[in-house]
Write a protein that holds these residues in place. Structure first.
Motif, PDB file in Angstrom:
ATOM      1  N   LYS A  11      33.326  39.810  34.224  1.00  0.00           N
ATOM      2  CA  LYS A  11      33.902  40.447  35.402  1.00  0.00           C
ATOM      3  C   LYS A  11      35.371  40.786  35.176  1.00  0.00           C
ATOM      4  N   GLU A  12      35.918  41.510  36.129  1.00  0.00           N
ATOM      5  CA  GLU A  12      37.319  41.919  36.036  1.00  0.00           C
ATOM      6  C   GLU A  12      38.254  40.718  35.957  1.00  0.00           C
ATOM      7  N   CYS A  13      37.905  39.622  36.681  1.00  0.00           N
ATOM      8  CA  CYS A  13      38.787  38.455  36.688  1.00  0.00           C
ATOM      9  C   CYS A  13      39.015  37.914  35.281  1.00  0.00           C
ATOM     10  N   CYS A  14      37.952  37.840  34.479  1.00  0.00           N
ATOM     11  CA  CYS A  14      38.092  37.334  33.114  1.00  0.00           C
ATOM     12  C   CYS A  14      38.549  38.426  32.150  1.00  0.00           C
ATOM     13  N   ALA A  15      38.230  39.675  32.470  1.00  0.00           N
ATOM     14  CA  ALA A  15      38.728  40.791  31.661  1.00  0.00           C
ATOM     15  C   ALA A  15      40.251  40.803  31.661  1.00  0.00           C
ATOM     16  N   ASN A  16      40.862  40.307  32.730  1.00  0.00           N
ATOM     17  CA  ASN A  16      42.320  40.239  32.803  1.00  0.00           C
ATOM     18  C   ASN A  16      42.904  39.346  31.717  1.00  0.00           C
ATOM     19  N   PHE A  17      42.135  38.361  31.271  1.00  0.00           N
ATOM     20  CA  PHE A  17      42.576  37.542  30.140  1.00  0.00           C
ATOM     21  C   PHE A  17      42.432  38.315  28.836  1.00  0.00           C
ATOM     22  N   TYR A  18      41.277  38.930  28.646  1.00  0.00           N
ATOM     23  CA  TYR A  18      41.009  39.597  27.371  1.00  0.00           C
ATOM     24  C   TYR A  18      41.873  40.828  27.151  1.00  0.00           C
ATOM     25  N   ASN A  19      42.330  41.467  28.240  1.00  0.00           N
ATOM     26  CA  ASN A  19      43.207  42.630  28.066  1.00  0.00           C
ATOM     27  C   ASN A  19      44.686  42.244  28.110  1.00  0.00           C
TER      28      ASN A  19
ATOM     29  N   ASN B   6      38.422  28.158  40.636  1.00  0.00           N
ATOM     30  CA  ASN B   6      37.338  28.802  39.909  1.00  0.00           C
ATOM     31  C   ASN B   6      37.838  30.133  39.349  1.00  0.00           C
ATOM     32  N   HIS B   7      37.199  30.604  38.285  1.00  0.00           N
ATOM     33  CA  HIS B   7      37.654  31.853  37.655  1.00  0.00           C
ATOM     34  C   HIS B   7      37.546  33.044  38.594  1.00  0.00           C
ATOM     35  N   THR B   8      36.667  32.950  39.595  1.00  0.00           N
ATOM     36  CA  THR B   8      36.477  34.045  40.557  1.00  0.00           C
ATOM     37  C   THR B   8      37.516  34.057  41.662  1.00  0.00           C
ATOM     38  N   ASN B   9      38.285  32.991  41.776  1.00  0.00           N
ATOM     39  CA  ASN B   9      39.238  32.853  42.871  1.00  0.00           C
ATOM     40  C   ASN B   9      40.416  33.799  42.643  1.00  0.00           C
ATOM     41  N   PRO B  10      40.644  34.759  43.533  1.00  0.00           N
ATOM     42  CA  PRO B  10      41.749  35.704  43.319  1.00  0.00           C
ATOM     43  C   PRO B  10      43.115  35.035  43.276  1.00  0.00           C
ATOM     44  N   ALA B  11      43.216  33.837  43.836  1.00  0.00           N
ATOM     45  CA  ALA B  11      44.499  33.123  43.812  1.00  0.00           C
ATOM     46  C   ALA B  11      44.862  32.642  42.411  1.00  0.00           C
ATOM     47  N   LEU B  12      43.901  32.683  41.487  1.00  0.00           N
ATOM     48  CA  LEU B  12      44.192  32.321  40.103  1.00  0.00           C
ATOM     49  C   LEU B  12      44.975  33.420  39.394  1.00  0.00           C
ATOM     50  N   GLN B  13      44.907  34.625  39.924  1.00  0.00           N
ATOM     51  CA  GLN B  13      45.602  35.773  39.341  1.00  0.00           C
ATOM     52  C   GLN B  13      47.006  35.873  39.946  1.00  0.00           C
ATOM     53  N   ASN B  14      48.022  35.860  39.111  1.00  0.00           N
ATOM     54  CA  ASN B  14      49.403  35.834  39.601  1.00  0.00           C
ATOM     55  C   ASN B  14      49.764  37.016  40.482  1.00  0.00           C
ATOM     56  N   ILE B  15      49.164  38.170  40.233  1.00  0.00           N
ATOM     57  CA  ILE B  15      49.583  39.371  40.959  1.00  0.00           C
ATOM     58  C   ILE B  15      48.638  39.736  42.100  1.00  0.00           C
TER      59      ILE B  15
END
Length: 313
Positions: free
Chosen positions: A50-58, A281-290
């Motif tokens: 998903k996009e949430c984990c793609a943010n790590f790979y990109n 969880n990896h799906t939690n949007p709060a894990l993403q800084n932005i």
């Protein structure tokens, strides 16, 4: 262009925040440091496209280690770990390199329960890895029985790679003249062991650590009252809201961040400021800084734990 500028500014603020908190360790003799903030499987998550984990790979987001706290006493040259996660090697290295290096790798490990992100790091103390004897592991009765009677964990016990320190519900353990720890039972999916949170008390301040719990109303204690008694409260924030994952969320009950926000809605800013959400969880949007979700929660007065955070006791 505006998006790139926003990302740069947010990153700069985050970096400055972390640097300031890490520098404070030179002034404090006893403190908590955050060594991981993710749910048991970490971030990025296994099988996630998903996009949430793609943010790590990109390269947009960094890896997040599984939830863990370090407890450091520079005065007595002692340190303890809360949770034995799959990331334990680098978490112990962080304590050594950034906080306190001693001949004793760790003075003890406090476990909350028998779910994979919270105890499986114990395997690295065995023959295949460290092979050192005598690491103290603080455990509740059912957790002790589980580790003693099931392989491969019972080999660690037999070879004395780990030695147990017994805990009881609401019974305080005195670590030294500066620090004490009290376990307390919380409701959770207790398939293999009971589940506890911890109250960590220093000379000046006190913290709650509750990385896993079912809904707040299932607990016999009142979470609002408990937060008001302490200076910091690391609270379960596995999911942001209902429907976040496709699996039936009733099978993995946690208090959604949105539920906790609603519960503390009428409390003053000072109480809200005590709360540090953790165990994402990896799906939690709060894990993403932005994420806008994270920024909106911060505007309400709540805080988010991050790796490297340090809080004086």
């Amino acid at each position: 262009m505006k998006q790139l500028l926003l990302l740069f500014c947010i990153s700069l603020i985050s970096c400055n925040k972390e640097t300031r908190i890490v520098e404070n360790k030179k002034e404090s003799k006893q403190y908590i440091t955050v060594l991981g903030i993710a749910q048991d499987a970490g971030y990025p998550h296994i099988g996630c496209q998903k996009e949430c984990c793609a943010n790590f790979y990109n390269g947009t987001s960094k890896k997040q280690k599984v939830v863990s706290l370090g407890l450091v006493d520079l005065e007595n040259k002692q340190k303890w770990l809360f949770e034995a996660t799959p990331d334990i090697a680098t978490q112990l290295a962080s304590l050594e390199q950034n906080h306190l290096k001693t001949n004793t790798l760790i003075d003890g490990i406090f476990l909350t329960h028998a779910h994979i992100g919270h105890y499986t790091g114990l395997m690295y103390f065995g023959r295949e890895a460290l092979g050192r004897q005598g690491t103290k592991v603080f455990v509740m009765p059912k957790m002790k029985t589980y580790l003693s009677k099931n392989g491969p964990w019972n080999q660690l016990v037999k070879l004395e790679n780990i030695v147990f320190e017994n805990l009881q519900n609401d019974a305080t353990i005195t670590l030294n003249q500066n620090l004490s720890v009290t376990p307390f039972l919380v409701p959770h999916r207790d398939e293999f062991s009971e589940t506890v949170g911890y109250k960590i008390e220093g000379k000046n301040k006190t913290a709650l650590f509750i990385p896993d719990i079912n809904k707040w109303e299932k607990w016999q204690k009142n979470i609002i009252a408990e937060v008001k008694k302490v200076d910091y409260a690391f609270l379960d924030a596995t999911f942001f809201k209902d429907g976040e994952i496709k699996r039936p969320m009733s099978e993995i009950p946690h208090p959604f961040i949105k539920e906790t926000l609603q519960l503390f809605k009428e409390e003053n800013t000072a109480t809200k400021n005590k709360i540090f959400f953790i165990h994402f969880n990896h799906t939690n949007p709060a894990l993403q800084n932005i994420s806008k979700e994270k920024m909106n929660v911060e505007k309400l007065g709540f805080k988010f734990a991050f790796e490297g955070m340090q809080l004086d006791l």
